[in-house]
Design an enzyme around this catalytic site. Structure first.
Site, PDB file in Angstrom:
ATOM      1  N   HIS A 172       3.939  -5.415   3.292  1.00 48.37           N
ATOM      2  CA  HIS A 172       3.509  -6.060   4.538  1.00 48.37           C
ATOM      3  C   HIS A 172       3.880  -7.543   4.590  1.00 48.37           C
ATOM      4  CE1 HIS A 172       1.079  -2.797   6.304  1.00 48.37           C
ATOM      5  NE2 HIS A 172       0.997  -2.403   5.040  1.00 48.37           N
ATOM      6  N   HIS A 194       0.841  -1.214   0.000  1.00 50.37           N
ATOM      7  CA  HIS A 194       0.000   0.000   0.000  1.00 50.37           C
ATOM      8  C   HIS A 194       0.869   1.253   0.000  1.00 50.37           C
ATOM      9  CE1 HIS A 194      -2.014  -2.825   3.078  1.00 50.37           C
ATOM     10  NE2 HIS A 194      -2.738  -2.949   1.970  1.00 50.37           N
ATOM     11  N   HIS A 206       1.327   4.582   2.035  1.00 49.17           N
ATOM     12  CA  HIS A 206       1.006   5.138   3.356  1.00 49.17           C
ATOM     13  C   HIS A 206       1.225   6.652   3.335  1.00 49.17           C
ATOM     14  CE1 HIS A 206       0.603   1.417   6.031  1.00 49.17           C
ATOM     15  NE2 HIS A 206       0.623   0.986   4.776  1.00 49.17           N
ATOM     16  N   HIS A 261      -2.762   4.340   5.982  1.00 50.26           N
ATOM     17  CA  HIS A 261      -2.904   4.371   4.514  1.00 50.26           C
ATOM     18  C   HIS A 261      -3.169   5.804   4.056  1.00 50.26           C
ATOM     19  CE1 HIS A 261      -3.986  -0.123   3.788  1.00 50.26           C
ATOM     20  NE2 HIS A 261      -2.957   0.046   4.609  1.00 50.26           N
ATOM     21  N   ASP A 280      -4.027   1.541  -2.522  1.00 47.84           N
ATOM     22  CA  ASP A 280      -4.283   0.146  -2.134  1.00 47.84           C
ATOM     23  C   ASP A 280      -3.969  -0.738  -3.342  1.00 47.84           C
ATOM     24  OD1 ASP A 280      -5.034   0.867   0.397  1.00 47.84           O
ATOM     25  OD2 ASP A 280      -7.190   0.854  -0.024  1.00 47.84           O
ATOM     26  N   HIS A 305      -8.683   3.207  -0.974  1.00 44.62           N
ATOM     27  CA  HIS A 305      -7.628   4.228  -0.936  1.00 44.62           C
ATOM     28  C   HIS A 305      -6.861   4.187  -2.265  1.00 44.62           C
ATOM     29  CE1 HIS A 305      -7.834   3.041   3.556  1.00 44.62           C
ATOM     30  NE2 HIS A 305      -8.658   4.049   3.308  1.00 44.62           N
ATOM     31  N   ARG A 355       4.858  -4.385   9.128  1.00 43.80           N
ATOM     32  CA  ARG A 355       5.494  -3.711   7.985  1.00 43.80           C
ATOM     33  C   ARG A 355       6.912  -4.225   7.808  1.00 43.80           C
ATOM     34  NH1 ARG A 355       3.052   2.411   9.236  1.00 43.80           N
ATOM     35  NH2 ARG A 355       0.914   1.660   9.539  1.00 43.80           N
ATOM     36  N   HIS A 368     -10.926   1.393   3.350  1.00 36.03           N
ATOM     37  CA  HIS A 368     -10.072   0.426   2.673  1.00 36.03           C
ATOM     38  C   HIS A 368     -10.970  -0.650   2.046  1.00 36.03           C
ATOM     39  CE1 HIS A 368      -6.378  -1.903   2.133  1.00 36.03           C
ATOM     40  NE2 HIS A 368      -7.104  -2.951   2.466  1.00 36.03           N
TER      41      HIS A 368
HETATM   42 CU   LIG Z   1      -0.045  -0.842   4.388  1.00 40.44          CU
HETATM   43 ZN   LIG Z   2      -6.068   1.064   2.265  1.00 44.21          ZN
END
Ligand SMILES: [Cu+2]
Ligand SMILES: [Zn+2]
Length: 244
Positions: A185, A118, A120, A135, A149, A146, A208, A143
């Site tokens: 992630h 994603h 951030h 995010h 994403d 976003h 993360r 979500h």
């Molecule tokens: Cu993320």
């Molecule tokens: Zn998201």
């Protein structure tokens, strides 16, 4: 801009030809000299624009960005050290984003696994990937709507390698992702289907592992990656044919 320059060029060229030899009722030689100067300046700007396009990779005049992925500084020793490169290209404002994801260092598990990626909110890596915030969500939606994403990516033999087009994020305008972070992630994104508030905020994608800050770039890294991508596909096709 180019259309305006073309008009100026045509006008200046026409005026320059017409006024080279002043006649009765025609503008003075001062005015003709000014027009010739203007013509020379327009030509200079035109040449500079052409040279810049060529230096920037010729035909590919879109927006580009790079993100060099590094393991999070707050990882414990047991976690995989994921590194690599994410490249972005956008043909122009309002068009969809394309990206190459080329990452390695995941555990070489016997079966493929799926990892979320994603954008951030902050390009702040001062506390590793933890300081990149939530995010990036400029439109205050849930979500996985976003703009950054990017969803789940298959990892095979410890490597993640993927080209994606049609991404909603942008490199231009008020919601540009330039200067923000991309986070890789440890787990899979539940895509908002987890039935919890957390699922609608971040998809429960786990901790993360690695991250980077998106930075504007020229077109050369994209051109290299595109060529490598094409060569890899060619090798895959050839090896597929050989084993078939
Ligand atoms: Cu993320
Ligand atoms: Zn998201």
């Amino acid at each position: 801009m180019l259309a305006l320059l073309c008009c100026c060029l045509l006008l200046a060229a026409r005026c320059s030809d017409t006024w080279n030899v002043p006649g009765p009722g025609q503008p003075s030689s001062d005015l003709a000299a000014q027009i010739r100067d203007m013509y020379a300046k327009v030509m200079e700007i035109w040449r500079a624009l052409t040279q810049r396009r060529e230096a920037d990779g010729g035909q590919d005049a879109g927006l580009h960005a790079v993100c060099r992925v590094q393991p999070s500084a707050t990882l414990d020793a047991a976690q995989p050290r994921v590194t690599g490169l994410i490249l972005f290209r956008q043909q122009g404002p309002g068009t969809k984003l394309e990206a190459f994801f080329d990452l390695e260092g995941f555990p070489a598990e016997p079966n493929s696994s799926s990892r979320a990626i994603h954008v951030h909110r902050f390009g702040d890596l001062s506390q590793g990937c933890e300081s990149t915030g939530p995010h990036y969500n400029p439109l205050a939606v849930a979500h996985p709507q976003h703009p950054g994403d990017f969803g789940n990516f298959m990892v095979r033999d410890g490597r993640l390698w993927k080209y994606r087009a049609g991404l909603a994020a942008s490199l231009a305008g008020p919601h540009s992702i330039v200067g923000r972070a991309v986070v890789v992630h440890a787990g899979e994104d539940d895509l908002g289907r987890g039935g919890t508030q957390a699922s609608l905020e971040h998809g429960n994608a786990g901790h993360r592992l690695a991250c980077c800050v998106v930075g504007a770039s020229g077109s050369a890294p994209w051109a290299r990656q595109a060529q490598e991508h094409a060569e890899r596909w060619k090798r895959r096709r050839e090896s597929g044919c050989a084993t078939a």
